[in-house]
Scaffold this active site. Structure first.
Site, PDB file in Angstrom:
ATOM      1  N   ASP A 277      -4.393  -6.132   3.677  1.00  0.00           N
ATOM      2  CA  ASP A 277      -3.020  -6.321   3.212  1.00  0.00           C
ATOM      3  C   ASP A 277      -2.241  -5.042   3.503  1.00  0.00           C
ATOM      4  OD1 ASP A 277      -0.731  -7.328   1.863  1.00  0.00           O
ATOM      5  OD2 ASP A 277      -1.334  -6.354   0.003  1.00  0.00           O
TER       6      ASP A 277
ATOM      7  N   GLU B 100       4.603  -3.284  -8.156  1.00  0.00           N
ATOM      8  CA  GLU B 100       3.948  -1.998  -7.885  1.00  0.00           C
ATOM      9  C   GLU B 100       4.246  -0.968  -8.967  1.00  0.00           C
ATOM     10  OE1 GLU B 100       4.091  -0.706  -3.828  1.00  0.00           O
ATOM     11  OE2 GLU B 100       2.535  -2.206  -3.529  1.00  0.00           O
TER      12      GLU B 100
ATOM     13  N   HIS C  58       1.550 -10.212  -3.972  1.00  0.00           N
ATOM     14  CA  HIS C  58       1.929  -9.446  -5.159  1.00  0.00           C
ATOM     15  C   HIS C  58       2.388 -10.364  -6.298  1.00  0.00           C
ATOM     16  CE1 HIS C  58       2.197  -5.803  -2.660  1.00  0.00           C
ATOM     17  NE2 HIS C  58       2.222  -5.123  -3.773  1.00  0.00           N
TER      18      HIS C  58
END
Lengths: 276, 276
Positions: free
Chosen positions: A10, A151, A187
């Protein structure tokens, strides 16, 4: 029986949602994970740059004697489209498995598609779904802030920022009446709860990373390629420092033992340029 | 008089706030701008990776026969600290100029510092301020979501997401009573209005990119190094596609004529490895 590892890559850490699914469904497998954390994110870059990085990622995975490669990255999978790497190793992106899972799940023939700007711009999910069932209507939406939110750990469904961003990105899909929603970036499952709450319990969420893991396992099963040991290992490679990888990985795959090694961006660049 | 160009670089487009200030204050200057858009952002990476990228950015700027180099990037400037590139070209980061401007501006000796995680982790602004005036108290805060917000145009001071993120990042600085706030990342001036509204009109905001531009101009003035023409040009180089650069640059520097050329990441990597 094939005890070689499964290669998963990824742009960064999002693909670890695919690793988690693989560990759950096929714990015997060894996994080699590569995350290009020195250059994440890919989803806001041009197709040209994404394809250049993807070629390097695939060349690196292929150099590790893996029995299958999974691009656990919606952006890379979409940019590649139907182009399969020419290295003789079975290859899975997330687009086709997620499109198939969504086409199976929908009852009213309307599927919402979320992804990075590059993924949505590519139209890859719509093309894949149209091939499975041309009557399905797709509602695609780019969600550029979701990756940085995840993130940075901004995923709490009670957080006004999370609620507001989910609403502004998914409003069109919800009002369309779609009963199935593809989380087209690995994500996004970290925003599952907020998204499910906004979309309502009747809407089926499809995790693209999990769909890709299941497709690869099915392929290995059908070809007598599963591993024959008790419990496999997870060996990670990263372009930024192993410390940063470890620091952030627990958010994506808490509780899984893994080792982390560095591979430099220069090494990747040399791999595709035939330099050593 | 020196008609060579001024070299300005950043991880991406944020440094264009420094270019805009330069165009305003010294319109005669030719500017060569480099934005590493294929690898932006830097501020969430390790110091090791930031220094590797910075060395490449500086080598590229130096290859363009510029009379001065400005690192219009808080993350790079902080990572470099007092290390000045060894290429004989006068070099300006944003940290020292912004620290000086803030030390001059504060009346109560309390300065808030905002920046990327890497910038805040480095402590560079605090060290620079302590050297100017050891009695000043600094209140540093990392604002990791500000860069992606600005890059995605989420800057409207009436937007609940903007207000909520500004509040959660700046709450501590506001309650400390600081009367001066360093915008330690060249992206942040795009949140100026929202930040000023939250902090109140009595708080002075210091744009680090503008401070660096002014410092470089002062240096050129003192050394008879300003350009002697009517109006300079802006020539940009970017690691992702020129189209993407152009598409997004107007948000940072609308109305300025500029040309854009691509330079590949491989070329940068070869520059610092002595390969051609």
């Amino acid at each position: 029986m094939d005890n070689r590892a499964i290669g998963i890559f990824d742009s960064g850490l999002g693909g670890l949602t695919c690793v988690a699914e693989m560990k759950r469904a096929a714990p015997a497998e060894d996994i080699i994970y590569f995350g290009d954390t020195a250059r994440v994110p890919y989803g806001t870059r041009s197709r040209e740059t994404i394809l250049e990085y993807a070629a390097q990622d695939i060349a690196f995975a292929a150099s590790k004697d893996v029995k299958v490669i999974i691009a656990a990255c919606g952006t890379v999978s979409s940019a590649l489209g139907d182009t399969i790497p020419d290295n003789g190793i079975p290859f899975f992106g997330v687009v086709h498995p997620a499109a198939q899972a969504a086409a199976r799940a929908t009852r009213n023939g309307m599927i919402g598609i979320t992804g990075t700007p590059a993924t949505i711009r590519s139209g890859a999910y719509e093309r894949a779904i149209a091939r499975i069932s041309p009557d399905i209507r797709c509602i695609p939406t780019a969600c550029p802030l979701f990756v940085p939110m995840v993130e940075n750990g901004i995923t709490d469904p009670d957080d006004v920022v999370v609620q507001s961003m989910v609403e502004r990105y998914l409003e069109g899909i919800r009002s369309s009446g779609a009963d199935t929603l593809i989380l087209g970036c690995t994500h996004y499952p970290h925003l599952n709860e907020a998204i499910q709450r906004y979309m309502g319990d009747d809407v089926t969420l499809i995790s693209s990373g999990a769909a890709a893991a299941m497709a690869a396992i099915e392929h290995l099963k059908a070809n007598d390629g599963l591993a024959g040991r008790e419990c496999g290992t997870v060996r990670c490679f990263t372009t930024d420092t192993p410390d940063m990888f470890r620091e952030n990985a627990h958010r994506f795959i808490g509780g899984v033992d893994l080792t982390v090694e560095k591979v430099s961006v220069d090494t990747l660049s040399d791999l595709t340029r035939g330099r050593t």
